[in-house]
Design a protein around this motif. Structure first.
Motif, PDB file in Angstrom:
ATOM      1  N   LEU A 174      -7.945   0.399  -8.046  1.00 39.06           N
ATOM      2  CA  LEU A 174      -8.413  -0.980  -8.154  1.00 39.06           C
ATOM      3  C   LEU A 174      -7.490  -1.810  -9.034  1.00 39.06           C
ATOM      4  O   LEU A 174      -7.244  -2.979  -8.761  1.00 39.06           O
ATOM      5  CB  LEU A 174      -9.835  -1.019  -8.729  1.00 39.06           C
ATOM      6  CG  LEU A 174     -10.955  -0.420  -7.880  1.00 39.06           C
ATOM      7  CD1 LEU A 174     -12.257  -0.432  -8.655  1.00 39.06           C
ATOM      8  CD2 LEU A 174     -11.107  -1.175  -6.567  1.00 39.06           C
ATOM      9  N   ILE A 175      -6.991  -1.187 -10.109  1.00 43.10           N
ATOM     10  CA  ILE A 175      -6.129  -1.940 -11.028  1.00 43.10           C
ATOM     11  C   ILE A 175      -4.654  -1.818 -10.675  1.00 43.10           C
ATOM     12  O   ILE A 175      -3.833  -2.602 -11.160  1.00 43.10           O
ATOM     13  CB  ILE A 175      -6.353  -1.529 -12.501  1.00 43.10           C
ATOM     14  CG1 ILE A 175      -6.116  -0.030 -12.686  1.00 43.10           C
ATOM     15  CG2 ILE A 175      -7.749  -1.905 -12.952  1.00 43.10           C
ATOM     16  CD1 ILE A 175      -6.182   0.418 -14.138  1.00 43.10           C
ATOM     17  N   GLU A 176      -4.293  -0.864  -9.829  1.00 41.42           N
ATOM     18  CA  GLU A 176      -2.894  -0.726  -9.445  1.00 41.42           C
ATOM     19  C   GLU A 176      -2.449  -1.839  -8.512  1.00 41.42           C
ATOM     20  O   GLU A 176      -1.255  -2.122  -8.406  1.00 41.42           O
ATOM     21  CB  GLU A 176      -2.657   0.647  -8.796  1.00 41.42           C
ATOM     22  CG  GLU A 176      -2.572   1.758  -9.835  1.00 41.42           C
ATOM     23  CD  GLU A 176      -2.721   3.138  -9.244  1.00 41.42           C
ATOM     24  OE1 GLU A 176      -2.782   3.254  -8.011  1.00 41.42           O
ATOM     25  OE2 GLU A 176      -2.794   4.094 -10.029  1.00 41.42           O
ATOM     26  N   VAL A 177      -3.396  -2.474  -7.839  1.00 39.98           N
ATOM     27  CA  VAL A 177      -3.034  -3.589  -6.969  1.00 39.98           C
ATOM     28  C   VAL A 177      -3.073  -4.913  -7.721  1.00 39.98           C
ATOM     29  O   VAL A 177      -2.741  -5.954  -7.171  1.00 39.98           O
ATOM     30  CB  VAL A 177      -3.966  -3.663  -5.735  1.00 39.98           C
ATOM     31  CG1 VAL A 177      -3.831  -2.401  -4.904  1.00 39.98           C
ATOM     32  CG2 VAL A 177      -5.415  -3.870  -6.142  1.00 39.98           C
ATOM     33  N   GLU A 183       0.835  -1.203   0.000  1.00 37.96           N
ATOM     34  CA  GLU A 183       0.000   0.000   0.000  1.00 37.96           C
ATOM     35  C   GLU A 183       0.868   1.249   0.000  1.00 37.96           C
ATOM     36  O   GLU A 183       0.520   2.261  -0.623  1.00 37.96           O
ATOM     37  CB  GLU A 183      -0.916   0.000   1.226  1.00 37.96           C
ATOM     38  CG  GLU A 183      -1.903   1.156   1.245  1.00 37.96           C
ATOM     39  CD  GLU A 183      -2.877   1.072   2.409  1.00 37.96           C
ATOM     40  OE1 GLU A 183      -3.536   2.090   2.684  1.00 37.96           O
ATOM     41  OE2 GLU A 183      -2.968   0.004   3.043  1.00 37.96           O
ATOM     42  N   HIS A 184       2.012   1.168   0.671  1.00 36.46           N
ATOM     43  CA  HIS A 184       2.932   2.301   0.691  1.00 36.46           C
ATOM     44  C   HIS A 184       3.414   2.623  -0.720  1.00 36.46           C
ATOM     45  O   HIS A 184       3.487   3.796  -1.119  1.00 36.46           O
ATOM     46  CB  HIS A 184       4.124   1.996   1.596  1.00 36.46           C
ATOM     47  CG  HIS A 184       5.175   3.071   1.607  1.00 36.46           C
ATOM     48  ND1 HIS A 184       5.009   4.263   2.262  1.00 36.46           N
ATOM     49  CD2 HIS A 184       6.402   3.123   1.004  1.00 36.46           C
ATOM     50  CE1 HIS A 184       6.091   5.014   2.078  1.00 36.46           C
ATOM     51  NE2 HIS A 184       6.944   4.349   1.325  1.00 36.46           N
ATOM     52  N   TRP A 185       3.732   1.572  -1.495  1.00 33.34           N
ATOM     53  CA  TRP A 185       4.191   1.827  -2.862  1.00 33.34           C
ATOM     54  C   TRP A 185       3.054   2.390  -3.719  1.00 33.34           C
ATOM     55  O   TRP A 185       3.284   3.319  -4.512  1.00 33.34           O
ATOM     56  CB  TRP A 185       4.722   0.546  -3.521  1.00 33.34           C
ATOM     57  CG  TRP A 185       5.131   0.851  -4.941  1.00 33.34           C
ATOM     58  CD1 TRP A 185       6.319   1.380  -5.357  1.00 33.34           C
ATOM     59  CD2 TRP A 185       4.319   0.713  -6.110  1.00 33.34           C
ATOM     60  NE1 TRP A 185       6.291   1.592  -6.711  1.00 33.34           N
ATOM     61  CE2 TRP A 185       5.091   1.187  -7.207  1.00 33.34           C
ATOM     62  CE3 TRP A 185       3.035   0.237  -6.351  1.00 33.34           C
ATOM     63  CZ2 TRP A 185       4.597   1.188  -8.513  1.00 33.34           C
ATOM     64  CZ3 TRP A 185       2.538   0.248  -7.654  1.00 33.34           C
ATOM     65  CH2 TRP A 185       3.312   0.716  -8.716  1.00 33.34           C
ATOM     66  N   VAL A 186       1.857   1.858  -3.586  1.00 28.58           N
ATOM     67  CA  VAL A 186       0.731   2.372  -4.368  1.00 28.58           C
ATOM     68  C   VAL A 186       0.510   3.853  -4.073  1.00 28.58           C
ATOM     69  O   VAL A 186       0.270   4.655  -4.973  1.00 28.58           O
ATOM     70  CB  VAL A 186      -0.553   1.563  -4.096  1.00 28.58           C
ATOM     71  CG1 VAL A 186      -1.757   2.205  -4.791  1.00 28.58           C
ATOM     72  CG2 VAL A 186      -0.385   0.124  -4.589  1.00 28.58           C
ATOM     73  N   ASP A 187       0.621   4.238  -2.801  1.00 24.86           N
ATOM     74  CA  ASP A 187       0.496   5.648  -2.432  1.00 24.86           C
ATOM     75  C   ASP A 187       1.585   6.479  -3.107  1.00 24.86           C
ATOM     76  O   ASP A 187       1.323   7.577  -3.616  1.00 24.86           O
ATOM     77  CB  ASP A 187       0.590   5.820  -0.914  1.00 24.86           C
ATOM     78  CG  ASP A 187      -0.652   5.333  -0.179  1.00 24.86           C
ATOM     79  OD1 ASP A 187      -1.710   5.198  -0.821  1.00 24.86           O
ATOM     80  OD2 ASP A 187      -0.555   5.088   1.040  1.00 24.86           O
TER      81      ASP A 187
END
Length: 229
Positions: A174-177, A131-135
């Motif tokens: 939604l698609i980044e994960v 989640e840290h990277w997605v942020d």
């Protein structure tokens, strides 16, 4: 609990608005979840007054839904809303880009190059399970898209573009994960950057197509087909 005084309420309300918006956009407050003052107060350490004001502001911006006696909630993720936001962006953002290409100078170009470099760096260390990277990726991605239109001389148009971008972020995450072709994503942003910096007449249409491609990817992830209209 933070003590609330009349003089501090505007600052607390602004902080509450910012933190609520971040958690709604980032998924910390999931789609369709109820937003109860007691729960929010415990989550953020804020009193009811700034939270009510924040919820009212976010409802006006479309980030929160108010349903009569049911109170406030996070809007659900829906196909209709995704297409609404996408098509709205496809109308206003290319126009902001046209104006930016007409007005932009060296500092505008430098920021596009710098923001693309930072986006590239983030993509090379992609870790969708974090989640840290997605942020971090989202922050870089947002900076790049802001940079493209930053030289637009109409502040109200820029704010509207930013609001629509943030609305779209709930769907993009939604698609980044999920498993993504990150090399293709980088190539698409590089191509867009090159067209804009070259002041290509095709750049606004390229941006509109880029915005639409994200919506198509989200709909495919959700198992739905985009509208043919």
């Amino acid at each position: 609990m933070i003590d609330i005084s009349a003089s501090s309420e505007p600052t607390l309300a602004e902080a509450a608005t910012r933190r609520l918006r971040q958690d709604i956009v980032g998924g910390g407050l999931p789609p369709a979840s109820r937003l109860r003052l007691r729960d929010l107060s415990a989550r953020y350490g804020l009193g009811a007054t700034p939270l009510r004001e924040a919820l009212a502001r976010l409802a006006a911006e479309g980030f929160v839904t108010l349903e009569g006696q049911k109170g406030f909630s996070v809007p659900p993720v829906t196909r209709a809303h995704l297409l609404d936001v996408t098509r709205s962006r496809q109308v206003v953002e290319p126009e902001a880009l046209r104006m930016a290409m007409e007005a932009g100078g060296g500092s505008w170009e430098d920021e596009i190059v710098a923001s693309l470099s930072l986006l590239h760096r983030e993509i090379t260390r992609a870790d969708p399970g974090s989640e840290h990277w997605v942020d971090a990726y989202e922050a870089r991605h947002h900076r790049f898209h802001r940079a493209l239109i930053a030289a637009c001389p109409l502040p109200s148009l820029l704010r509207f573009c930013d609001d629509l971008y943030l609305q779209k972020t709930r769907y993009r995450r939604l698609i980044e994960v999920a498993q993504q072709d990150w090399s293709h994503i980088l190539s698409a942003h590089q191509g867009l950057s090159e067209a804009v910096l070259a002041r290509s007449a095709e750049a606004p249409a390229q941006l509109a197509a880029h915005i639409g491609a994200t919506a198509e990817a989200v709909l495919a992830f959700l198992g739905e087909a985009p509208s043919s209209g």
